[in-house]
Design an enzyme around this catalytic site. Structure first.
Site, short mmCIF file in Angstrom:
data_model
loop_
_atom_site.label_atom_id
_atom_site.label_comp_id
_atom_site.label_asym_id
_atom_site.label_seq_id
_atom_site.Cartn_x
_atom_site.Cartn_y
_atom_site.Cartn_z
N HIS B 188 0.86 -1.18 0.00
CA HIS B 188 0.00 0.00 0.00
C HIS B 188 0.89 1.23 0.00
O HIS B 188 1.92 1.25 0.66
CB HIS B 188 -0.87 0.00 1.27
N ASN B 190 0.49 5.84 -0.26
CA ASN B 190 -0.42 6.97 -0.28
C ASN B 190 0.42 8.22 -0.04
O ASN B 190 1.16 8.29 0.93
CB ASN B 190 -1.47 6.78 0.84
N GLY B 344 -19.93 9.24 3.26
CA GLY B 344 -20.45 9.06 1.91
C GLY B 344 -19.47 9.35 0.81
O GLY B 344 -19.84 9.86 -0.24
N GLY B 345 -18.21 9.06 1.01
CA GLY B 345 -17.27 9.07 -0.10
C GLY B 345 -17.69 8.01 -1.11
O GLY B 345 -18.60 7.21 -0.86
N SER B 349 -14.56 3.27 -4.53
CA SER B 349 -13.17 3.71 -4.50
C SER B 349 -12.55 3.46 -3.13
O SER B 349 -11.41 3.05 -3.02
CB SER B 349 -13.07 5.20 -4.84
#
Lengths: 386, 386
Positions: B188, B190, B344-345, B349
């Site tokens: 991962h 980011n 509520g993204g 995704s």
């Protein structure tokens, strides 16, 4: 064989409004983090986090006749004693029915006690012929509740918390049953009873008590006759007590098992109620008993009909996707699970509710009108089944 | 083809301390809940929850050259413009490397924009020859931040919140790569950048900015040379900037990816940093770029060595159990995921970080000294690898 035990944080259930966890009362006991080491050489001791730690569970070699104190078990007519008897009989009868239907696999039993009072019996059947994972747990715990926790659990009490610890009692049964065949539904049930006594320095205060619980069905495919049979069995149990129970508890169930970020429910519902104390105590004990007794007739006939149906890899993959939703609900929303994880309940008991296997596909959308779509539609728009 | 869109709650990222979500900035956009219905007959409209809803993402047919405003993209020397360029180049190079190593499967791309400003590019490769699921997302969003959110994101500002909305800018890349072979590790990474401008009614206030990010490895089995290579690559990137970076960010990573209820980490770590602004802005942009450029050399050589190793069903089952831990961390603890789910993204995704498949066995304990035990030991007791 030596175990390295790591006490992890364990604290008080602040409100008895949590539920649906498989380990009904993750109260006051810590989980044992053991790697079954035969030696401790070259091994850094596991981190010990004693924050909020209150009490450790202790494995027992055999189950006691009762988890109650001697003085209480003598008076077998108390609600406590009768509720324990009910959940332990239910555990036995459900496990027997599961083993009998599975036709070979046996439950593994873990018995534990907590020094503060009480204990529990966890039973898990894994990788059977019919069920990939089936857990049926009971616990009966009691002791002294810190004043803050009492206030949290009992918001209707006067706004000042009692100055001294409050005696409490909590008992429950909780179960999640995940079959292998994608046409055979998962079922969960949980029934629990909670009491607090008057604080020691306020002997006149009334004893508080609540009942909670529910039974709900989570299929990957809808067989309308199965879902109707399941809901009808719940309704019949409810209708023996109050005509308002089924519609009220059916809606409560749909509302509780809501996966907000998906805008869909975990499954097709059933009944759910919590913090019930505005009926006669005897009536609610009878009602809980009736609900618990309805588990086998509601569920086993469905499994018998579906357990041997032929299925494809696609059916299995869809079941696995729905199992992923089950995981999402339990880890993100279920109050008992999230509370248990935060406060160091026995992790293996709490997470036995998770399926053996699950799946997440990016942006999966069932084709309109397909059987998968129908299930999803019913999870998004709860239906009246009876 | 008609879609039924359901706007779900979307709100402000209250603090830019969230991270590690695959969809770097689940800000201001709602997810689209569509069942791809061809008709809307006999279908109850999905529930619309507009609470906190701020802005909806809109699918785009092609990706723009830049998500920045015209005025800003002209001055390509701004940190904003250079950060966007960097994350988009990283997305391209990582996706190319993954496709090339996978040898057949291609990423599926979803481009979206938000009316308030900016947009994103989600890329997912599923069921490839080497990776079962690989997601690489970028987003570049900006707009006006409510005063309360500004205060939450910027606690060091004066205690009174600004009386008017604050312009903000947020950009990031986020990726989770889950291979099939149990000897090939999950990775991962980011990297993200955040800015706020002076509130409109306080033009003298300084512009605030932060960098955050990290790269971490999650194997199911330890090949010491692989883990050393991975950490050495992170250390080399760090050492070009400050000798304190690697030890500090290595520990931060071990602390962040901690599964509290298990008292173990998700994997074997790497580096992690957040809210960094106590260095020169140019230095931190260069550092973030160096870290992003280190992703391929840190990871792909490991995959090349392990992707074709023969394995047994037992190896696969252990990988699946570790994937279960990945799910537990992401759903229960990861701040970006939990924030995205709550607000509520775009759900698909956010949850593309979850593995395609995972597993939970009751009370599984690897045998002492086994390869599985060694991995678990290293997750419980983080080691120094370089």
């Amino acid at each position: 064989m030596t175990s390295i035990l790591s006490s992890s944080p364990s604290t008080f259930l602040p409100s008895f409004t949590s539920h649906s966890y498989l380990h009904p009362k993750p109260l006051f006991h810590s989980h044992h983090h053991h790697l079954n080491l035969t030696t401790q050489q070259h091994f850094t001791p596991l981190r010990v986090n004693s924050t909020l730690s209150m009490d450790k569970e202790i494995p027992q070699s055999q189950r006691p006749l009762t988890f109650l104190k001697q003085s209480e078990s003598d008076s077998s007519s108390t609600i406590r004693a009768r509720f324990e008897k009910m959940i332990r009989e239910t555990q036995d009868s459900v496990c027997n029915a599961i083993e009998s239907t599975d036709g070979g696999a046996k439950f593994k039993e873990d018995v534990w006690s907590r020094p503060g009072g009480g204990g529990g019996i966890s039973r898990v059947l894994q990788n059977g012929a019919v069920w990939e994972k089936a857990g049926v747990n009971v616990s009966v715990v009691y002791g002294l509740m810190p004043p803050d926790a009492y206030r949290a659990a009992n918001p209707s009490s006067s706004s000042s918390s009692p100055p001294s610890p409050v005696p409490f009692f909590a008992a429950g049964i909780s179960s999640v049953l995940h079959p292998k065949n994608p046409f055979a539904p998962t079922m969960h049930f949980n029934y629990r009873y909670f009491e607090t006594d008057a604080p020691k320095d306020a002997p006149g205060a009334p004893r508080q008590w609540w009942f909670g619980g529910g039974t709900d069905l989570t299929p990957a495919y809808i067989f309308e006759e199965d879902v109707k049979h399941f809901h009808q069995t719940q309704k019949s149990a409810c209708d023996k007590f109050d005509p308002s129970f089924y519609p009220r508890f059916k809606k409560w169930c749909d509302d509780y098992f809501y996966i907000k970020h998906r805008d869909e429910r975990r499954g097709l519902g059933g009944i759910f109620f919590d913090d019930l104390n505005d009926y006669d105590q005897e009536l609610l004990l009878s009602f809980s008993t009736e609900c618990a007794n309805s588990v086998i007739p509601a569920y086993i006939p469905i499994i018998e009909k579906r357990k041997d149906l032929p299925f494809t890899d696609e059916h299995k993959a869809w079941q696995q996707l729905r199992r992923g939703r089950y995981v999402e609900f339990n880890l993100v929303y279920d109050r008992g699970t999230t509370f248990g994880l935060k406060t160091g309940g026995r992790i293996e008991s709490i997470l036995v509710s998770l399926p053996l296997t699950s799946r997440w596909e990016y942006d999966h959308k069932p084709e309109e009108g397909s059987e998968e779509w129908k299930l999803l539609d019913a999870c998004i728009n709860p239906k009246e089944w009876v």
